[in-house]
Design an enzyme around this catalytic site. Structure first.
Site, PDB file in Angstrom:
ATOM      1  CE  LYS A 169      -3.566  -2.398   2.677  1.00  0.00           C
ATOM      2  NZ  LYS A 169      -4.035  -2.525   4.026  1.00  0.00           N
ATOM      3  CG  HIS A 174      -1.236   6.942   3.660  1.00  0.00           C
ATOM      4  ND1 HIS A 174      -1.543   7.564   4.742  1.00  0.00           N
ATOM      5  CD2 HIS A 174      -1.122   5.500   3.811  1.00  0.00           C
ATOM      6  CE1 HIS A 174      -1.922   6.392   5.517  1.00  0.00           C
ATOM      7  NE2 HIS A 174      -1.991   5.287   4.665  1.00  0.00           N
ATOM      8  CG  HIS A 212       2.431   5.205   6.768  1.00  0.00           C
ATOM      9  ND1 HIS A 212       1.926   5.306   5.525  1.00  0.00           N
ATOM     10  CD2 HIS A 212       2.141   4.141   7.240  1.00  0.00           C
ATOM     11  CE1 HIS A 212       1.343   3.868   5.226  1.00  0.00           C
ATOM     12  NE2 HIS A 212       1.419   3.240   6.249  1.00  0.00           N
TER      13      HIS A 212
HETATM   14  N1  ARG Z   1       2.169  -2.444   9.511  1.00  0.00           N
HETATM   15  C1  ARG Z   1       1.447  -2.087  10.439  1.00  0.00           C
HETATM   16  C2  ARG Z   1       0.510  -1.176  10.118  1.00  0.00           C
HETATM   17  O1  ARG Z   1       0.726  -0.323   9.053  1.00  0.00           O
HETATM   18  C3  ARG Z   1       1.920  -1.776  11.511  1.00  0.00           C
HETATM   19  C4  ARG Z   1       3.051  -2.685  12.184  1.00  0.00           C
HETATM   20  C5  ARG Z   1       3.480  -2.282  13.831  1.00  0.00           C
HETATM   21  N2  ARG Z   1       4.236  -3.217  14.368  1.00  0.00           N
HETATM   22  C6  ARG Z   1       4.326  -4.592  14.821  1.00  0.00           C
HETATM   23  N3  ARG Z   1       5.157  -5.170  15.220  1.00  0.00           N
HETATM   24  N4  ARG Z   1       2.835  -4.844  14.521  1.00  0.00           N
HETATM   25  O2  ARG Z   1      -0.633  -1.118  10.650  1.00  0.00           O
END
Ligand code: ARG
Length: 564
Positions: free
Chosen positions: A125, A128, A131
């Site tokens: 994705k 954006h 983040h």
């Molecule tokens: N990729 C996830 C998101 O965009 C966040 C990950 C955060 N780290 C973790 N260890 N869960 O929502």
């Protein structure tokens, strides 16, 4: 120098105070006329068998406060302590001289490891505006931890796994244009992603194909793996462009996929520890007794989940980094997930579950919708950065057209502005991104702080003097200067606070106090005068303020410019 500790030592000389824990009792008054520290004497009434007012009066005469303090005053039931001016000034100047750009550094973190999971976008994705928060708050915590001497590992826990990859591979097989993607990966991935989502929405049967591709990926199918690897590499390359502009580097890019081969042993472990329950074809950890919904470990189609991978991740981090703190900088939307995760780790018998911290934050929304329509519904982070630099360049053209390397200055100031405004509020609060407020050179903004730095530099240049901290003379320190020094003096303690609460805004706010004091001082006192010693003294203070501003902005990932 730790003034509070010294004060406690002084107070401990009084026999009745010897056994009282004074650390939490002593306050820092918000009003400077009440001194640098205040001790409320209510709590002593019982042990000292007297009225608080009387105790304060008695102690005022009894305490031996020199040389660190110059005055102690009883005001009602309070004792107010004033740090001796010469001690404060001498110590502070020495500290700034010793620590320089690392002002506030300490060895409190020595031998302790801190893992910070931040930014962590999902790579199928777009990267954006949403983040921006994890990225900037996480990076500030990273820098703060480093300054305090911790052994820090920044991890970008990429969302590089899961059903969305099944979808993306499906879409790629169907419509993908390799060349177009390699030219412009993020846009093309988004297009594919939107297209496949739409198709699945219209015909849910199509979802099966996506699941199929994900299953293939989980089973190490060669083609699935190759496409996935290619997509991942392209995405990371794009992300890194943004990270480079933000001056952010990660020690690790181990994302969710990295833990794929560790999943079976996690599931086995959960089984052995009797934590897995079968539920409607899924395997779950029941968390009802703790007031939480169950944590899903495997789905009915047999695939693992985000949560399962997070269990493997936490175990891996403990083994690899033996962390003192394992920090997740992730939106509060995931509060439940982290509660479930930490509870499950605790149930697994890991005493280190208590060292795992979710550092949450509220949402960012944007007022200016003009950008959001340009590329689908997404406001790309990189576009926000570009626009900030562009707008700053325009402001500089108007204010200071003669300035050299305007582009470089605009980049530091524009990106600095975004960072500063992101880190100026308690992270839990939602906020609305506002261009004018962010980029303004007045008000509580990044450009205002950077401008103050440049102003200090400009007065030094104008004077033609090479500043030397030895020229700062205690006898010459006036009221304005003392106020300024006192604000600066609060910064090291603020840094520790910011780490303990994982709140970078404490630093930006205290830095703002320093900047305001400096500007007040600057307007009230001529820096360059007939009096040579006074001029040297003030120029040295300007240099000291420069060092301090630079040292604190760098904690927020912001660079200074000598002229703007
Ligand atoms: N990729 C996830 C998101 O965009 C966040 C990950 C955060 N780290 C973790 N260890 N869960 O929502």
């Amino acid at each position: 120098m730790d003034y509070k500790a010294t004060l406690i030592d002084i107070l401990k000389e009084v026999p009745e105070l010897k056994d009282i824990d004074l650390e939490p009792i002593i306050e820092i008054p918000s009003d400077e006329t009440r001194g640098d520290f205040a001790m409320p004497c209510f709590v002593l009434a019982k042990t000292m068998h007297n009225a608080p007012q009387k105790i304060a009066e008695d102690l005022q005469d009894k305490l031996d406060i020199a040389p660190t303090f110059e005055k102690v005053v009883a005001v009602g039931p309070y004792l107010n302590f004033f740090i001796a001016k010469n001690v404060l000034v001498k110590n502070l100047v020495k500290k700034v001289e010793d620590e320089g750009d690392e002002f506030g550094k300490s060895n409190m973190g020595e031998g302790k490891s801190v893992v910070i999971d931040y930014s962590s976008p999902n790579i199928a994705k777009p990267f954006h505006i949403g983040h921006i928060r994890s990225t900037l708050i996480g990076n500030a915590i990273y820098r703060i931890s480093k300054r305090l001497g911790f052994d820090v590992t920044g991890v970008n826990h990429l969302g590089d796994y899961g059903t969305q990859f099944g979808m993306l591979i499906t879409a790629y097989k169907k419509w993908g244009d390799k060349e177009a993607i390699e030219k412009n990966p993020i846009d093309e991935f988004l297009k594919l992603y939107v297209k496949i989502n739409k198709e699945i929405e219209e015909d849910p049967e199509k979802r099966e194909l996506a699941h199929e591709w994900f299953r293939k990926l989980e089973n190490n199918d060669k083609e699935a793996k190759e496409i996935w690897q290619w997509m991942r590499d392209l995405s990371i390359k794009e992300f890194k462009k943004v990270y480079e502009r933000l001056d952010i580097k990660f020690e690790s890019y181990n994302g969710e996929a990295f833990y794929q081969d560790k999943i079976p042993s996690v599931i086995e472990e959960l089984h052995k520890k009797n934590l897995l329950v079968e539920d409607d074809g899924c395997e779950i950890v029941d968390l009802k007794p703790y007031g939480l919904t169950p944590l899903i470990i495997t789905k009915s189609n047999g695939t693992s989940t985000y949560a399962t991978r997070d269990i493997a991740t936490a175990e891996y981090r403990k083994e690899t980094y033996d962390f003192y703190k394992n920090i997740y900088v992730v939106a509060t939307e995931q509060n439940l997930h982290f509660k479930q995760l930490f509870k499950t780790l605790e149930l697994m018998g890991y005493e280190w579950a208590k060292d795992c911290v979710h550092v949450g934050f509220g949402m960012v929304s944007i007022e200016d919708g003009s950008l959001s329509t340009r590329k689908g519904k997404v406001l790309y982070l990189v576009d926000v950065l570009n626009k900030a630099v562009e707008k700053t360049l325009k402001i500089i053209e108007e204010r200071n057209p003669e300035l050299q390397n305007k582009e470089e200055v605009a980049s530091k100031v524009g990106i600095g502005a975004i960072k500063f405004q992101e880190l100026y509020n308690q992270r839990i609060k939602d906020y609305v991104f506002d261009w004018d407020k962010t980029l303004s050179f007045e008000g509580e903004t990044g450009p205002y702080v950077q401008y103050t730095y440049a102003r200090a530099n400009s007065v030094i240049e104008k004077s033609g003097i090479t500043p030397s901290f030895e020229d700062i003379k205690v006898e010459l320190i006036n009221e304005d200067e003392l106020k300024l020094f006192k604000e600066i003096n609060k910064l090291p303690r603020t840094l520790v606070d910011a780490f303990e609460k994982f709140e970078p805004y404490l630093i930006s706010r205290q830095l703002m106090q320093v900047v305001k004091e400096f500007n007040r001082y600057y307007y009230n006192n001529p820096f360059i005068s007939e009096d040579k010693n006074l001029t040297k003294h003030r120029i040295a203070i300007a240099e000291l303020v420069k060092t301090v501003i630079k040292s604190q902005l760098s904690l927020l990932g912001i660079k200074t410019v000598e002229r703007m």
